[in-house]
Write an enzyme that holds these catalytic residues in place. Structure first.
Site, PDB file in Angstrom:
ATOM      1  N   SER A 139       0.845  -1.187   0.000  1.00 61.52           N
ATOM      2  CA  SER A 139       0.000   0.000   0.000  1.00 61.52           C
ATOM      3  C   SER A 139       0.881   1.237   0.000  1.00 61.52           C
ATOM      4  O   SER A 139       2.023   1.190   0.476  1.00 61.52           O
ATOM      5  CB  SER A 139      -0.884   0.013   1.257  1.00 61.52           C
ATOM      6  OG  SER A 139      -1.574   1.248   1.396  1.00 61.52           O
ATOM      7  N   TYR A 152      -1.943   0.625  10.624  1.00 66.99           N
ATOM      8  CA  TYR A 152      -1.871   0.145   9.248  1.00 66.99           C
ATOM      9  C   TYR A 152      -0.550   0.565   8.615  1.00 66.99           C
ATOM     10  O   TYR A 152       0.089  -0.220   7.912  1.00 66.99           O
ATOM     11  CB  TYR A 152      -3.058   0.703   8.460  1.00 66.99           C
ATOM     12  CG  TYR A 152      -3.219   0.120   7.074  1.00 66.99           C
ATOM     13  CD1 TYR A 152      -3.303  -1.248   6.876  1.00 66.99           C
ATOM     14  CD2 TYR A 152      -3.320   0.954   5.960  1.00 66.99           C
ATOM     15  CE1 TYR A 152      -3.454  -1.782   5.603  1.00 66.99           C
ATOM     16  CE2 TYR A 152      -3.486   0.433   4.684  1.00 66.99           C
ATOM     17  CZ  TYR A 152      -3.548  -0.940   4.506  1.00 66.99           C
ATOM     18  OH  TYR A 152      -3.715  -1.459   3.242  1.00 66.99           O
TER      19      TYR A 152
END
Length: 254
Positions: A139, A152
């Site tokens: 990501s 995250y």
């Protein structure tokens, strides 16, 4: 148009029951690949496997024993030349000061340890093949931190680091290691899970954003990357919608 590989190709995709994983399974199967689709939810996998060329394998990649069982099944079926790690996810948007340690543990297990388990299981097979490929879907959160993203960020930074180290370690085995780093992707489950089922909060993530990426968009990038001739290594592919110029700059209308 993706070039057709001159030989039969086989791939294991984790996190294949929905989102980017499912879209990648559909895309590669349509291109003639044999796809081993790995995920926890049997009912979603069975629907996915209605497409010719997709073989469902129920597995929680955070459980190393289950991954080894999948390795046995794949080996008996003839093996793979490509591993695509999609399994992962985010949980919560709390600050570091207010974060729940259990949420962080889940994110590390899903994003980092799950990737480690599949790599350790399948790397010997990919090395033995002689032209193996690993593609990790990480990501943009793994390269740029942002408020509310700490857990995250931490998990994806770790997965990004693993991918970089793996590329250095596996070059001598002719295993190419690719990384796709998506930005804002509108899928049916990612934000819903992150927002703990709060539909309004999940929808607000994409409100006013013209053409956020879809799972199919990312699957197209993945399919292109793994279908290139083996000597071409796309080390890192960052893919974002035009409206998301950066984490801190998202164009919203209305």
């Amino acid at each position: 148009m993706i070039a057709t590989h001159p030989h039969s190709r086989s791939v294991l995709i984790t996190g294949a029951s929905s989102g980017i994983g499912a879209a990648s399974a559909h895309r590669l199967a349509a291109e003639g690949w044999r796809v081993f689709a790995c995920a926890r939810r049997a009912e979603k996998l069975e629907r996915l496997a209605e497409q010719e060329g997709i073989i469902p394998l129920v597995c929680d990649v955070t459980d190393a024993d289950q991954v080894r069982a999948v390795l046995d099944e794949v080996s008996e079926a003839g093996g793979i030349d490509t591993l695509i790690n999609v399994a992962g996810g985010a949980l919560g948007t709390e600050s570091v000061a207010e974060a729940e340690p259990e949420d962080w543990r889940w994110m590390f297990e899903a994003n980092v340890m799950g990737t480690l388990n599949t790599l350790q299981a399948f790397l010997p097979m990919l090395r033995a093949h002689g032209h193996g490929t690993v593609l990790n879907v990480t990501s943009t959160a793994g390269t740029v931190a942002y408020e509310g993203g700490s857990g995250y960020n931490a998990a994806k930074f770790a997965q990004h680091g693993v991918t970089g180290a793996l590329r250095l370690e596996e070059a001598e085995h002719n295993v190419r290691v690719l990384e796709v780093l998506p930005g804002m992707v509108h899928t049916e489950e990612f934000s819903a899970k992150r927002m703990r089922g709060d539909a309004a909060a999940a929808a607000a993530v994409y409100r006013g954003v013209e053409d956020p990426l879809s799972a199919d968009d990312v699957a197209e990038v993945i399919a292109h990357a793994v279908s290139l001739p083996h000597h071409i290594n796309l080390d890192q592919i960052t893919v974002r919608p035009v409206a998301q110029a950066a984490h801190h700059k998202v164009i919203r209308t209305g």
